[in-house]
Design a protein around this motif. Structure first.
Motif, PDB file in Angstrom:
ATOM      1  N   GLY A 160     -29.218 -37.587 -20.962  1.00  0.00           N
ATOM      2  CA  GLY A 160     -28.981 -36.581 -19.466  1.00  0.00           C
ATOM      3  C   GLY A 160     -28.169 -35.591 -19.677  1.00  0.00           C
ATOM      4  O   GLY A 160     -27.495 -35.183 -20.774  1.00  0.00           O
ATOM      5  N   LEU A 161     -28.287 -34.594 -18.724  1.00  0.00           N
ATOM      6  CA  LEU A 161     -27.516 -33.013 -19.003  1.00  0.00           C
ATOM      7  C   LEU A 161     -26.663 -32.616 -17.921  1.00  0.00           C
ATOM      8  O   LEU A 161     -26.799 -33.226 -17.157  1.00  0.00           O
ATOM      9  CB  LEU A 161     -28.448 -31.860 -19.006  1.00  0.00           C
ATOM     10  CG  LEU A 161     -30.100 -31.666 -19.716  1.00  0.00           C
ATOM     11  CD1 LEU A 161     -31.253 -30.402 -19.315  1.00  0.00           C
ATOM     12  CD2 LEU A 161     -29.313 -31.405 -20.874  1.00  0.00           C
ATOM     13  N   ILE A 162     -26.160 -31.964 -18.741  1.00  0.00           N
ATOM     14  CA  ILE A 162     -24.927 -31.719 -17.889  1.00  0.00           C
ATOM     15  C   ILE A 162     -24.609 -29.919 -17.621  1.00  0.00           C
ATOM     16  O   ILE A 162     -25.256 -28.985 -18.950  1.00  0.00           O
ATOM     17  CB  ILE A 162     -23.004 -31.728 -17.624  1.00  0.00           C
ATOM     18  CG1 ILE A 162     -22.535 -31.441 -16.080  1.00  0.00           C
ATOM     19  CG2 ILE A 162     -22.835 -31.403 -19.399  1.00  0.00           C
ATOM     20  CD1 ILE A 162     -21.082 -32.672 -16.475  1.00  0.00           C
ATOM     21  N   VAL A 163     -24.764 -29.762 -16.203  1.00  0.00           N
ATOM     22  CA  VAL A 163     -24.655 -28.345 -15.909  1.00  0.00           C
ATOM     23  C   VAL A 163     -24.145 -27.265 -15.219  1.00  0.00           C
ATOM     24  O   VAL A 163     -23.162 -27.612 -13.695  1.00  0.00           O
ATOM     25  CB  VAL A 163     -26.431 -27.586 -15.231  1.00  0.00           C
ATOM     26  CG1 VAL A 163     -26.619 -26.349 -15.587  1.00  0.00           C
ATOM     27  CG2 VAL A 163     -27.444 -28.250 -16.700  1.00  0.00           C
ATOM     28  N   VAL A 164     -23.248 -26.380 -15.506  1.00  0.00           N
ATOM     29  CA  VAL A 164     -21.862 -26.450 -15.152  1.00  0.00           C
ATOM     30  C   VAL A 164     -21.586 -25.297 -14.677  1.00  0.00           C
ATOM     31  O   VAL A 164     -21.047 -24.471 -15.743  1.00  0.00           O
ATOM     32  CB  VAL A 164     -20.317 -27.227 -15.920  1.00  0.00           C
ATOM     33  CG1 VAL A 164     -18.935 -26.805 -13.935  1.00  0.00           C
ATOM     34  CG2 VAL A 164     -20.334 -28.717 -15.351  1.00  0.00           C
ATOM     35  N   PHE A 165     -21.141 -24.746 -13.185  1.00  0.00           N
ATOM     36  CA  PHE A 165     -21.232 -23.126 -12.984  1.00  0.00           C
ATOM     37  C   PHE A 165     -19.630 -22.777 -13.768  1.00  0.00           C
ATOM     38  O   PHE A 165     -18.742 -23.351 -12.978  1.00  0.00           O
ATOM     39  CB  PHE A 165     -21.821 -22.840 -11.701  1.00  0.00           C
ATOM     40  CG  PHE A 165     -22.572 -22.039 -11.832  1.00  0.00           C
ATOM     41  CD1 PHE A 165     -23.417 -21.370 -11.944  1.00  0.00           C
ATOM     42  CD2 PHE A 165     -23.988 -23.264 -11.895  1.00  0.00           C
ATOM     43  CE1 PHE A 165     -24.671 -20.621 -11.898  1.00  0.00           C
ATOM     44  CE2 PHE A 165     -25.652 -22.656 -11.416  1.00  0.00           C
ATOM     45  CZ  PHE A 165     -25.940 -21.415 -12.070  1.00  0.00           C
ATOM     46  N   SER A 166     -19.417 -21.420 -14.073  1.00  0.00           N
ATOM     47  CA  SER A 166     -18.039 -20.749 -13.804  1.00  0.00           C
ATOM     48  C   SER A 166     -18.156 -19.422 -14.208  1.00  0.00           C
ATOM     49  O   SER A 166     -19.324 -19.232 -14.253  1.00  0.00           O
ATOM     50  CB  SER A 166     -17.236 -21.423 -15.438  1.00  0.00           C
ATOM     51  OG  SER A 166     -16.524 -20.857 -15.989  1.00  0.00           O
ATOM     52  N   ASP A 167     -16.881 -18.899 -13.782  1.00  0.00           N
ATOM     53  CA  ASP A 167     -16.780 -17.366 -13.939  1.00  0.00           C
ATOM     54  C   ASP A 167     -16.140 -17.087 -15.696  1.00  0.00           C
ATOM     55  O   ASP A 167     -15.528 -18.190 -16.155  1.00  0.00           O
ATOM     56  CB  ASP A 167     -16.651 -17.038 -12.710  1.00  0.00           C
ATOM     57  CG  ASP A 167     -14.522 -17.083 -12.450  1.00  0.00           C
ATOM     58  OD1 ASP A 167     -14.370 -17.970 -13.266  1.00  0.00           O
ATOM     59  OD2 ASP A 167     -13.535 -16.524 -12.058  1.00  0.00           O
ATOM     60  N   TRP A 168     -15.979 -16.178 -15.747  1.00  0.00           N
ATOM     61  CA  TRP A 168     -15.355 -15.827 -17.085  1.00  0.00           C
ATOM     62  C   TRP A 168     -14.063 -16.186 -17.073  1.00  0.00           C
ATOM     63  O   TRP A 168     -13.889 -16.475 -18.352  1.00  0.00           O
ATOM     64  CB  TRP A 168     -15.382 -13.845 -16.919  1.00  0.00           C
ATOM     65  CG  TRP A 168     -14.812 -13.660 -16.026  1.00  0.00           C
ATOM     66  CD1 TRP A 168     -15.173 -12.899 -14.861  1.00  0.00           C
ATOM     67  CD2 TRP A 168     -13.078 -12.673 -15.304  1.00  0.00           C
ATOM     68  NE1 TRP A 168     -13.746 -12.559 -14.362  1.00  0.00           N
ATOM     69  CE2 TRP A 168     -13.009 -11.859 -15.079  1.00  0.00           C
ATOM     70  CE3 TRP A 168     -12.095 -12.998 -17.219  1.00  0.00           C
ATOM     71  CZ2 TRP A 168     -11.651 -11.430 -14.467  1.00  0.00           C
ATOM     72  CZ3 TRP A 168     -10.949 -12.265 -16.760  1.00  0.00           C
ATOM     73  CH2 TRP A 168     -10.957 -11.921 -15.437  1.00  0.00           C
ATOM     74  N   ARG A 169     -12.983 -16.065 -15.902  1.00  0.00           N
ATOM     75  CA  ARG A 169     -11.689 -16.807 -16.054  1.00  0.00           C
ATOM     76  C   ARG A 169     -11.974 -18.303 -16.468  1.00  0.00           C
ATOM     77  O   ARG A 169     -10.609 -18.342 -16.875  1.00  0.00           O
ATOM     78  CB  ARG A 169     -10.428 -16.296 -15.083  1.00  0.00           C
ATOM     79  CG  ARG A 169     -10.587 -15.415 -14.337  1.00  0.00           C
ATOM     80  CD  ARG A 169      -9.943 -15.407 -13.059  1.00  0.00           C
ATOM     81  NE  ARG A 169      -9.751 -13.709 -12.957  1.00  0.00           N
ATOM     82  CZ  ARG A 169     -10.455 -13.167 -11.300  1.00  0.00           C
ATOM     83  NH1 ARG A 169     -11.438 -14.672 -11.091  1.00  0.00           N
ATOM     84  NH2 ARG A 169     -10.258 -11.963 -11.349  1.00  0.00           N
ATOM     85  N   GLN A 170     -12.705 -18.672 -16.007  1.00  0.00           N
ATOM     86  CA  GLN A 170     -12.305 -20.016 -16.177  1.00  0.00           C
ATOM     87  C   GLN A 170     -13.479 -20.783 -17.277  1.00  0.00           C
ATOM     88  O   GLN A 170     -13.657 -22.107 -17.629  1.00  0.00           O
ATOM     89  CB  GLN A 170     -12.495 -20.845 -15.060  1.00  0.00           C
ATOM     90  CG  GLN A 170     -12.135 -20.314 -13.714  1.00  0.00           C
ATOM     91  CD  GLN A 170     -10.080 -21.089 -13.679  1.00  0.00           C
ATOM     92  OE1 GLN A 170      -9.942 -21.061 -15.097  1.00  0.00           O
ATOM     93  NE2 GLN A 170     -10.018 -21.677 -12.883  1.00  0.00           N
ATOM     94  N   LEU A 171     -14.303 -20.143 -18.006  1.00  0.00           N
ATOM     95  CA  LEU A 171     -15.405 -20.130 -18.999  1.00  0.00           C
ATOM     96  C   LEU A 171     -14.489 -21.574 -19.954  1.00  0.00           C
ATOM     97  O   LEU A 171     -15.144 -21.948 -21.005  1.00  0.00           O
ATOM     98  CB  LEU A 171     -15.758 -19.183 -19.354  1.00  0.00           C
ATOM     99  CG  LEU A 171     -17.514 -19.245 -20.388  1.00  0.00           C
ATOM    100  CD1 LEU A 171     -17.937 -20.061 -19.692  1.00  0.00           C
ATOM    101  CD2 LEU A 171     -17.463 -17.743 -20.560  1.00  0.00           C
ATOM    102  N   PRO A 172     -13.429 -20.783 -20.942  1.00  0.00           N
ATOM    103  CA  PRO A 172     -12.404 -21.043 -21.800  1.00  0.00           C
ATOM    104  C   PRO A 172     -12.562 -22.752 -21.558  1.00  0.00           C
ATOM    105  O   PRO A 172     -12.928 -23.846 -22.376  1.00  0.00           O
ATOM    106  CB  PRO A 172     -11.794 -20.161 -21.705  1.00  0.00           C
ATOM    107  CG  PRO A 172     -11.638 -19.102 -22.191  1.00  0.00           C
ATOM    108  CD  PRO A 172     -12.661 -19.766 -20.231  1.00  0.00           C
ATOM    109  N   VAL A 173     -12.128 -22.873 -20.250  1.00  0.00           N
ATOM    110  CA  VAL A 173     -11.893 -24.330 -19.480  1.00  0.00           C
ATOM    111  C   VAL A 173     -12.753 -25.080 -19.271  1.00  0.00           C
ATOM    112  O   VAL A 173     -12.916 -26.212 -19.569  1.00  0.00           O
ATOM    113  CB  VAL A 173     -10.333 -24.062 -18.120  1.00  0.00           C
ATOM    114  CG1 VAL A 173     -10.447 -25.423 -18.073  1.00  0.00           C
ATOM    115  CG2 VAL A 173      -9.802 -22.966 -18.718  1.00  0.00           C
ATOM    116  N   THR A 174     -14.201 -24.836 -19.457  1.00  0.00           N
ATOM    117  CA  THR A 174     -14.589 -25.532 -18.980  1.00  0.00           C
ATOM    118  C   THR A 174     -15.564 -25.886 -19.751  1.00  0.00           C
ATOM    119  O   THR A 174     -15.714 -27.313 -20.133  1.00  0.00           O
ATOM    120  CB  THR A 174     -16.262 -24.561 -17.559  1.00  0.00           C
ATOM    121  OG1 THR A 174     -14.792 -24.536 -16.550  1.00  0.00           O
ATOM    122  CG2 THR A 174     -16.870 -25.794 -17.797  1.00  0.00           C
TER     123      THR A 174
END
Ligand SMILES: C[S@@+](CC[C@H](N)C(=O)[O-])C[C@H]1O[C@@H](n2cnc3c(N)ncnc32)[C@H](O)[C@@H]1O
Length: 250
Positions: A109-123
């Protein structure tokens, strides 16, 4: 005593409503409480969590979501929940909800999670910490609908981090960059995603889709429009009702 209890009321602890439609199962509540009780297994999680972003300092982050994300003078939608965590708690919380989703996904199964540039490393950290195989980062190019940045570069992109529960099982080929402009009047949420963005993401996934942060229900509208099954969770009463109405009308 009663007064003190009232003040400590936590809106995220409510699980007040459950609406079942022909192909949609919609819950109002905190996804941490709801996910473990969802029926069966899903083919994909496609979601847009609160970013807890929009500021570099503690004070900025704790501001209302309207103050953080809306341009002055734009339409006033109600604020939404869960958007004031610092980096450490955002990572911990993300790993918690992603871990619960992992348990509810079919193999591959896939997981697709949106993020912005600030939270990209944490995500990208959280997706791996919760057991998924991290497979890439896709781009939403907002084109003309992005905010200008005086003296710098236009904030023109958001991202989706994606991965899978073990080896991939799908056979589709999808692009990794989507150039989609928000249409005027389309948004039903302070930070709602365009339907034209969510449709190809949902199309790349299997039949049964989960969105634990459904907001105004855009993922669900895309899924139901493609004849798929959808389960969605939203903690805010207002946005839960918007999602129910949109998905019902689809
Ligand atoms: C970024 S918005 C999603 C917007 C959505 N993609 C749309 O197009 O409308 C995230 C949503 O998650 C909700 N939320 C925050 N914490 C939550 C939680 N613990 N459980 C369920 N929903 C939550 C917020 O109220 C908000 O509406």
């Amino acid at each position: 005593m009663q007064q003190a209890q009232k003040q400590q009321h936590n809106p995220l602890s409510n699980n007040q409503k459950h609406v079942r439609l022909a192909k949609a199962d919609l819950h109002q509540g905190d996804c941490l409480a709801v996910i473990p009780h969802l029926d069966g297994f899903f083919d994909a999680v496609v979601t847009d969590p609160p970013y807890s972003s929009g500021g570099q300092s503690k004070g900025n982050r704790a501001a209302s979501t309207g103050a953080k994300y809306l341009n002055t003078g734009s339409v006033q939608w109600p604020d939404f929940a869960g958007d004031s965590k610092d980096q450490r708690s955002y990572l911990h919380w993300s790993a918690l909800w992603m871990g619960l989703c992992y348990e509810k996904l079919n193999p591959g199964g896939l997981i697709v999670v949106f993020s912005d540039w600030r939270q990209l490393p944490v995500t990208t950290d959280a997706i791996q910490a919760s057991g998924f195989t991290w497979r890439g980062v896709g781009v939403w190019d907002k084109a003309g609908s992005a905010r200008p940045y005086k003296g710098g570069f236009k904030a023109q992109t958001e991202f989706f981090v994606w991965g899978s529960k073990g080896p991939l099982v799908g056979d589709s080929y999808s692009p990794g960059l989507f150039r989609v402009q928000q249409k005027p009047g389309e948004k039903r949420h302070q930070v709602g995603k365009p339907l034209d963005l969510m449709e190809p993401l949902v199309a790349a996934c299997g039949n049964r889709i989960l969105d634990p942060f459904m907001g105004s229900g855009t993922t669900g509208v895309a899924a139901i429009g493609q004849g798929k099954e959808f389960s969605g969770i939203e903690v805010c009463d207002h946005y839960f009702q918007v999602a129910v109405d949109r998905i019902r009308e689809r």
